[in-house]
Design a protein around this motif. Structure first.
Motif, PDB file in Angstrom:
ATOM      1  N   GLN A  25     -14.285  65.868  25.519  1.00 18.33           N
ATOM      2  CA  GLN A  25     -15.003  64.768  25.700  1.00 18.33           C
ATOM      3  C   GLN A  25     -14.621  64.656  27.649  1.00 18.33           C
ATOM      4  O   GLN A  25     -15.649  63.084  27.833  1.00 18.33           O
ATOM      5  CB  GLN A  25     -14.435  63.891  25.408  1.00 18.33           C
ATOM      6  N   ASP A  26     -14.059  65.293  27.740  1.00 22.94           N
ATOM      7  CA  ASP A  26     -14.027  65.252  29.832  1.00 22.94           C
ATOM      8  C   ASP A  26     -13.688  66.838  30.434  1.00 22.94           C
ATOM      9  O   ASP A  26     -13.635  67.780  30.139  1.00 22.94           O
ATOM     10  CB  ASP A  26     -12.148  63.905  29.829  1.00 22.94           C
ATOM     11  N   VAL A  27     -13.319  66.668  31.946  1.00 27.60           N
ATOM     12  CA  VAL A  27     -12.896  67.767  32.325  1.00 27.60           C
ATOM     13  C   VAL A  27     -12.336  68.338  31.826  1.00 27.60           C
ATOM     14  O   VAL A  27     -11.273  68.607  31.524  1.00 27.60           O
ATOM     15  CB  VAL A  27     -12.455  67.490  33.457  1.00 27.60           C
TER      16      VAL A  27
ATOM     17  N   ASP B  66      -9.371  64.801  28.850  1.00 29.45           N
ATOM     18  CA  ASP B  66      -9.279  64.283  27.125  1.00 29.45           C
ATOM     19  C   ASP B  66      -8.007  64.477  26.618  1.00 29.45           C
ATOM     20  O   ASP B  66      -7.845  63.643  25.439  1.00 29.45           O
ATOM     21  CB  ASP B  66     -10.233  64.825  26.251  1.00 29.45           C
ATOM     22  N   LYS B  67      -6.784  64.786  27.111  1.00 32.26           N
ATOM     23  CA  LYS B  67      -5.269  65.078  26.811  1.00 32.26           C
ATOM     24  C   LYS B  67      -5.517  65.480  25.709  1.00 32.26           C
ATOM     25  O   LYS B  67      -3.855  65.969  25.399  1.00 32.26           O
ATOM     26  CB  LYS B  67      -4.866  63.171  26.357  1.00 32.26           C
TER      27      LYS B  67
ATOM     28  N   VAL C 269       0.096  61.972  26.715  1.00 32.63           N
ATOM     29  CA  VAL C 269      -0.639  61.313  27.404  1.00 32.63           C
ATOM     30  C   VAL C 269      -1.573  61.146  28.634  1.00 32.63           C
ATOM     31  O   VAL C 269      -1.872  59.868  29.108  1.00 32.63           O
ATOM     32  CB  VAL C 269       0.435  60.484  26.593  1.00 32.63           C
ATOM     33  N   GLN C 270      -1.174  62.247  28.963  1.00 29.28           N
ATOM     34  CA  GLN C 270      -2.402  61.806  29.944  1.00 29.28           C
ATOM     35  C   GLN C 270      -2.889  63.235  30.385  1.00 29.28           C
ATOM     36  O   GLN C 270      -3.528  63.797  29.739  1.00 29.28           O
ATOM     37  CB  GLN C 270      -1.067  62.036  31.573  1.00 29.28           C
TER      38      GLN C 270
ATOM     39  N   ALA D 217       0.900  71.619  30.251  1.00 23.98           N
ATOM     40  CA  ALA D 217       1.519  70.760  31.568  1.00 23.98           C
ATOM     41  C   ALA D 217      -0.181  69.381  32.094  1.00 23.98           C
ATOM     42  O   ALA D 217      -0.682  69.912  32.242  1.00 23.98           O
ATOM     43  CB  ALA D 217       1.909  71.123  32.634  1.00 23.98           C
ATOM     44  N   ALA D 218       0.355  68.407  31.871  1.00 26.90           N
ATOM     45  CA  ALA D 218      -0.176  67.410  32.207  1.00 26.90           C
ATOM     46  C   ALA D 218       0.256  66.465  33.493  1.00 26.90           C
ATOM     47  O   ALA D 218       0.729  66.978  33.674  1.00 26.90           O
ATOM     48  CB  ALA D 218      -0.673  66.635  30.637  1.00 26.90           C
TER      49      ALA D 218
END
Length: 412
Positions: free
Chosen positions: A159-161, A182-183, A204-205, A222-223
């Motif tokens: 849903q995102d990059v 989108d995590k 969570v990121q 890794a986020a």
């Protein structure tokens, strides 16, 4: 004796030399948001192709060694360990431009062996083909056949990059891992028409990066968090959380024998881990080197951007916001070579060693010679053993303690 860094002052083995640079041409007629940042560069596993996300929604596929770049192409050709005979045997391949339609963030090659080649419109009767996965800013993942430049799959689900991509090593080369803002991480199988096998949730990121161990057993992600996550590629369950950084972890890479994991963070540290036990083995700190920097620069930070192991596993390369490419000797725990890379975002080694490619915020890609030595017999034995046995298996072998410590990298 362990292999040591080459003496300073020898160009081929000392300070990195810039041997080629790719620059975007005139701005393309796309929306200004397309940017020209090179967030990802990649060599194919066999070293025959180089992929460059040059910005403006375009990816350049270039046969390696590079041709048509004067005068630096001659330097690349003579320094590259890639055999000339093999280069000529690629059927006169020419560079290609892939129009992805959206901003490109992640790139990954794989030698894919489809179960039904004709079904996927693959040219010829070859049982395998080289494919390139591109992760886009709208959540799409496009899979291309390199030789023809044809689009094979368009994977939808994020849903995102799609920030990073990593294929799982193996005979089929069909399983792909994607990391997104989108995590989530998602597992795809090209042999099942790009079917989504699993969604991994735990961050969570935004997820910045993902890498699969060369033995195909583990996945690291890794986020925008102070920890990295390790997953099982067999059961897709979370194995452990690696905690030790004081800033966001933004890059990770496994050693060629899968026995070490390097994570890089905005806290200016690289941490070397034993992924089997979660033990922190060593940390490498990026102290800023002000004399190397332009005094008129707007330097404020030496936050890390990218980390990668050399093909033989004796060196690490890092790119940081202090404009430096650093080459680290693992046994020394310190940099042995530096190069000035303005606005560096990523780095990757040529699979046969000797060259490293860096991507920058202004869309440039630079190629550097880097330290390259013959691995000692001692290291080669460790690399072979650790490619087959885990830390736990080594620890119960009936061998001397010092040998166990060497095999498990406790001597770093």
């Amino acid at each position: 004796m362990e292999a040591r860094p080459a003496p300073e002052g020898e160009d081929a083995e000392g300070e990195p030399l810039l041997v080629a640079e790719l620059k975007p041409g005139q701005p393309q007629p796309y929306d200004w948001k397309s940017s020209c940042e090179t967030w990802s560069v990649a060599f194919s596993p066999d070293g025959a192709w180089f992929a460059w996300s040059q910005g403006h929604c375009l990816v350049k596929l270039l046969p390696w060694p590079l041709e048509g770049i004067e005068p630096t192409c001659k330097a690349l050709e003579c320094k590259s360990p890639y055999p000339k005979a093999e280069a000529k045997g690629r059927g006169g391949s020419k560079e290609k431009t892939l129009e992805c339609g959206k901003i490109v963030w992640g790139l990954a090659f794989s030698a894919w062996t489809p179960s039904h080649p004709k079904k996927h419109s693959l040219r010829g009767s070859s049982a395998s083909c080289l494919v390139l996965a591109t992760g886009l800013n709208d959540g799409q993942i496009k899979i291309w056949e390199v030789q023809t430049g044809c689009l094979l799959f368009n994977l939808l689900g994020h849903q995102d990059v799609v920030r990073d991509l990593s294929f799982v090593p193996g005979e089929s080369g069909s399983v792909l891992v994607s990391a997104s803002r989108d995590k989530t991480l998602r597992i795809w199988d090209l042999s099942q028409n790009g079917k989504q096998l699993k969604v991994l949730s735990g961050h969570v990121q935004w997820v910045y990066c993902c890498c699969v161990s060369p033995d195909g057993q583990m996945l690291c992600s890794a986020a925008g968090e102070k920890s990295a996550l390790l997953w099982s590629m067999r059961s897709y369950i979370l194995l452990r959380r690696l905690e030790g950084h004081q800033g966001c972890v933004v890059s990770c890479d496994f050693s060629p024998d899968s026995a070490l994991l390097a994570t890089a963070s905005y806290d200016t540290f690289v941490i070397l881990w034993d992924p089997c036990t979660g033990e922190q083995l060593r940390s490498l700190c990026h102290f800023p080197l002000q004399p190397i920097l332009d005094h008129n620069s707007d330097f404020h930070s030496n936050s890390l951007r990218s980390v990668c192991f050399s093909p033989e596993g004796l060196y690490l390369a890092t790119v940081a916001d202090d404009r430096l490419l650093r080459i680290w000797a693992l046994e020394l725990g310190s940099p042995v070579a530096f190069a000035l890379v303005k606005n560096g975002l990523c780095c990757t080694y040529y699979p046969h060693g000797g060259i490293i490619a860096t991507g920058t915020r202004d869309g440039h890609t630079q190629f550097w010679t880097v330290p390259q030595v013959l691995s000692s017999l001692k290291h080669l034995c460790r690399k072979v053993l650790r490619g087959r046995y885990t830390t736990h298996q080594v620890s119960v072998l009936p061998i001397p303690t010092k040998m166990k410590e060497f095999l498990t990298y406790r001597t770093l």
